[in-house]
Design an enzyme around this catalytic site. Structure first.
Site, short mmCIF file in Angstrom:
data_model
loop_
_atom_site.label_atom_id
_atom_site.label_comp_id
_atom_site.label_asym_id
_atom_site.label_seq_id
_atom_site.Cartn_x
_atom_site.Cartn_y
_atom_site.Cartn_z
N TYR A 76 1.11 -1.40 -0.45
CA TYR A 76 0.47 0.05 -0.04
C TYR A 76 0.61 0.88 0.00
O TYR A 76 0.38 2.52 -0.79
CB TYR A 76 -0.27 0.05 0.93
CG TYR A 76 -1.67 0.97 1.49
CD1 TYR A 76 -3.60 1.04 1.24
CD2 TYR A 76 -1.31 2.55 2.05
CE1 TYR A 76 -4.43 2.09 0.83
CE2 TYR A 76 -2.83 3.54 1.64
CZ TYR A 76 -3.88 2.60 1.35
OH TYR A 76 -4.56 4.25 1.23
N PHE A 128 -7.51 19.40 -25.07
CA PHE A 128 -8.01 17.76 -25.13
C PHE A 128 -9.47 17.91 -25.20
O PHE A 128 -9.47 18.70 -23.68
CB PHE A 128 -7.23 16.44 -24.40
CG PHE A 128 -7.88 15.73 -25.15
CD1 PHE A 128 -7.39 15.19 -26.71
CD2 PHE A 128 -8.01 14.57 -23.83
CE1 PHE A 128 -8.00 14.15 -26.80
CE2 PHE A 128 -8.58 13.76 -24.20
CZ PHE A 128 -8.60 12.88 -25.80
N ASP A 129 -10.32 16.81 -25.29
CA ASP A 129 -11.28 17.05 -24.35
C ASP A 129 -12.00 16.83 -22.93
O ASP A 129 -12.48 17.85 -22.52
CB ASP A 129 -12.94 16.16 -25.26
CG ASP A 129 -12.36 15.16 -25.19
OD1 ASP A 129 -11.47 14.51 -25.18
OD2 ASP A 129 -12.85 14.35 -26.07
N ASP A 218 0.77 19.19 -21.23
CA ASP A 218 0.02 18.40 -21.09
C ASP A 218 0.55 17.00 -22.21
O ASP A 218 0.65 17.32 -23.52
CB ASP A 218 -1.44 18.34 -21.94
CG ASP A 218 -2.45 16.80 -21.93
OD1 ASP A 218 -2.13 15.49 -22.34
OD2 ASP A 218 -3.90 17.19 -22.51
N ALA A 220 0.82 13.58 -22.93
CA ALA A 220 0.32 12.71 -23.21
C ALA A 220 1.15 11.95 -24.46
O ALA A 220 1.11 10.23 -24.20
CB ALA A 220 -1.03 12.21 -23.85
N LYS A 261 -1.32 6.59 -23.63
CA LYS A 261 -0.25 6.84 -25.00
C LYS A 261 1.00 6.72 -25.41
O LYS A 261 1.17 5.40 -25.22
CB LYS A 261 -1.07 8.32 -25.15
CG LYS A 261 -2.13 8.32 -25.91
CD LYS A 261 -3.44 8.18 -24.51
CE LYS A 261 -4.19 9.26 -24.88
NZ LYS A 261 -4.82 10.48 -24.15
N HIS A 443 -19.89 13.71 -27.46
CA HIS A 443 -19.40 12.32 -28.20
C HIS A 443 -19.23 10.60 -27.81
O HIS A 443 -20.28 10.15 -28.81
CB HIS A 443 -18.73 13.00 -29.29
CG HIS A 443 -16.97 13.02 -28.06
ND1 HIS A 443 -17.04 14.08 -27.52
CD2 HIS A 443 -16.23 11.68 -27.70
CE1 HIS A 443 -15.79 13.94 -26.80
NE2 HIS A 443 -15.70 12.36 -26.63
C1 PLP Z 1 -5.72 11.02 -23.98
C2 PLP Z 1 -5.38 12.44 -23.48
C3 PLP Z 1 -6.09 12.86 -22.21
C4 PLP Z 1 -6.38 12.32 -20.82
O1 PLP Z 1 -6.22 11.05 -20.73
P1 PLP Z 1 -7.15 9.76 -20.43
O2 PLP Z 1 -5.89 9.23 -19.84
O3 PLP Z 1 -8.02 9.30 -21.21
O4 PLP Z 1 -7.51 10.19 -18.92
C5 PLP Z 1 -5.09 14.42 -21.95
N1 PLP Z 1 -4.76 15.22 -23.65
C6 PLP Z 1 -5.07 14.07 -24.11
C7 PLP Z 1 -3.84 14.65 -25.39
C8 PLP Z 1 -4.90 12.93 -24.76
O5 PLP Z 1 -4.52 12.55 -25.05
#
Ligand code: PLP
Length: 451
Positions: A76, A128-129, A218, A220, A261, A443
């Site tokens: 933990y 991002f969304d 961000d 990813a 990603k 969406h």
């Molecule tokens: C996928 C993604 C996110 C959100 O991440 P999740 O792991 O799906 O919650 C944020 N920003 C970008 C650019 C992404 O591609």
């Protein structure tokens, strides 16, 4: 690798575990489409032949990752797997405070709830969304300031993911007090997976530091972005991918990262910062919502697999194959009359459905029409990235995302053949109207009907 002079860039891996692909009849696909309200998110995976819905959490882990997984430490507190992950992320990024989270949006939510007061503004090349939704849910304001080129799908500029520096300067000069945070999304998903240049990251960082505004990445798709800097930006050909990544992480005050990603794991994310005051707030919110600071909503084994995946994603042989195979995919689509966003991005090919279907106006979702047609013709699942997903995006695209290390060239050739059939019928395709849609991230669950 450096003396590879063959035209064929082979998959730099061989397959040791296989998974069957479902093959359906056209009648089955037609019935499925009606049942799910023409929203491909609502399909079962057993109804999909080639799944290009997303590159998120859909990659194939390596033998080394599976091995690390078996050795995960499920303690933990003070898990050895966390220590491994911490060491890798520290080396890669240099960040002082490193928090695991269950996925990228958890990092966004923690940040939005702790350091983004209602009414304050976040500037981003393009949110991002989920980032936008979390910021807005906290009562803050998400503003996109991409370069103008981002919305021109035909130009082949190397770094269409950049932020508009004039817009940033104007905002910092005229309403500095409103701005809580500046972010760069790399690669810039919403405008076609386009990369951000090191020059732009440096310029944004310098302006934010001068104005005293925190600057986050961000991150990813940090590895794919590093590859584009390495191969496209003058001055970086001799830098290793690890050096490039370390440089852009050091230019920022922290990052949110979906590890699904470029972490090449099925679940996971990171929230990192050098700001001690923000780290204190993040830590408390993390414990409230995700879990203790040494696991953050993940199992120890997930942390262990991520520690390996982050380094594998920066392997030059892998990134060369990945970018080449996506360019091959884009060239194939264009050769059968399907217009795509140029240049091809790092994780997907974005079909310019607005250009392919000029008779369908944005409010009838041409990107969704193309996506549904790809499913009907060949069981290919993709996703609309246009007026349905991002009402402000300005482009009507359909994204065919390429999961990491999953599909081979023959799968890609098949998808190109399916797209050729859709293109041949383009003039006869009809638009959609929304039947029902939720207020956020519509969406995902909206249902639609053909007009
Ligand atoms: C996928 C993604 C996110 C959100 O991440 P999740 O792991 O799906 O919650 C944020 N920003 C970008 C650019 C992404 O591609």
């Amino acid at each position: 690798m450096e003396d590879w002079d063959f035209k064929t860039i082979i998959e730099p891996f061989r397959i040791k575990m296989v998974e069957d692909i479902p093959i359906l009849t056209r009648a089955q696909r037609e019935a499925n489409l009606d049942r799910v309200g023409h929203n491909l998110f609502r399909l079962q995976s057993s109804e999909v032949t080639i799944d290009m819905l997303t590159d998120s959490g859909t990659g194939a882990m390596s033998g080394n990752q599976w091995g690390a997984l078996a050795n995960g430490d499920e303690s933990y507190a003070g898990s050895r797997s966390f220590a491994q992950l911490h060491q890798v992320v520290r080396r890669l990024t240099g960040y002082q405070h490193i928090f695991p989270v269950h996925q990228g949006r958890a990092a966004e939510r923690i940040m939005a709830r702790t350091v983004l007061p209602p009414g304050k503004v976040v500037l981003n090349n393009t949110h991002f969304d989920t980032t936008r939704a979390n910021i807005e849910q906290a009562g803050a304001i998400a503003e996109d300031i991409p370069v103008a080129l981002a919305h021109d799908p035909a130009t082949t500029d190397a770094f269409k993911g950049d932020m508009d520096l004039d817009a940033l300067e104007l905002a910092l000069a005229t309403r500095r007090d409103e701005i809580a945070l500046v972010m760069l999304t790399m690669t810039n998903n919403a405008v076609g997976g386009q990369p951000v240049s090191m020059a732009n990251i440096e310029a944004v960082s310098a302006r934010c530091r001068a104005a005293g505004v925190p600057f986050f990445l961000d991150a990813a798709r940090f590895a794919e972005n590093a590859w584009f800097i390495h191969t496209r930006e003058p001055g970086y050909a001799d830098w290793s991918l690890h050096q490039i990544a370390r440089r852009f992480f050091e230019l920022s005050d922290g990052c949110t990262m979906s590890a699904k990603k470029d972490g090449i794991v099925h679940i996971g994310g990171l929230l990192c910062t050098n700001k001690d005051d923000w780290a204190d707030l993040f830590r408390n919110e993390l414990i409230l919502g995700e879990g203790f600071i040494t696991y953050g909503g993940l199992a120890g084994r997930d942390l262990a697999a991520l520690a390996v995946g982050l380094d594998e994603a920066l392997d030059p042989g892998y990134l060369r194959y990945r970018s080449r195979s996506i360019a091959y995919f884009a060239e194939g689509l264009e050769s059968v009359g399907v217009p795509v966003v140029r240049p091809p991005g790092g994780h997907a090919v974005f079909v310019n459905a607005g250009a392919l279907l000029p008779h369908i106006p944005p409010e009838q979702f041409p990107g969704q029409v193309f996506a549904a047609a790809m499913y009907l013709e060949g069981g290919v699942r993709s996703v609309e990235v246009g007026s349905l997903m991002f009402p402000e995006a300005g482009l009507e695209l359909c994204r065919l995302a390429v999961p990491r290390r999953v599909y081979t060239q023959s799968h890609v050739d098949y998808v190109i053949e399916v797209a050729a059939r859709v293109a041949a019928k383009a003039a006869s395709l009809r638009g959609y109207q929304i039947v029902e849609a939720p207020p956020f991230l519509r969406h995902f669950l909206a249902t639609l009907a053909p007009l």
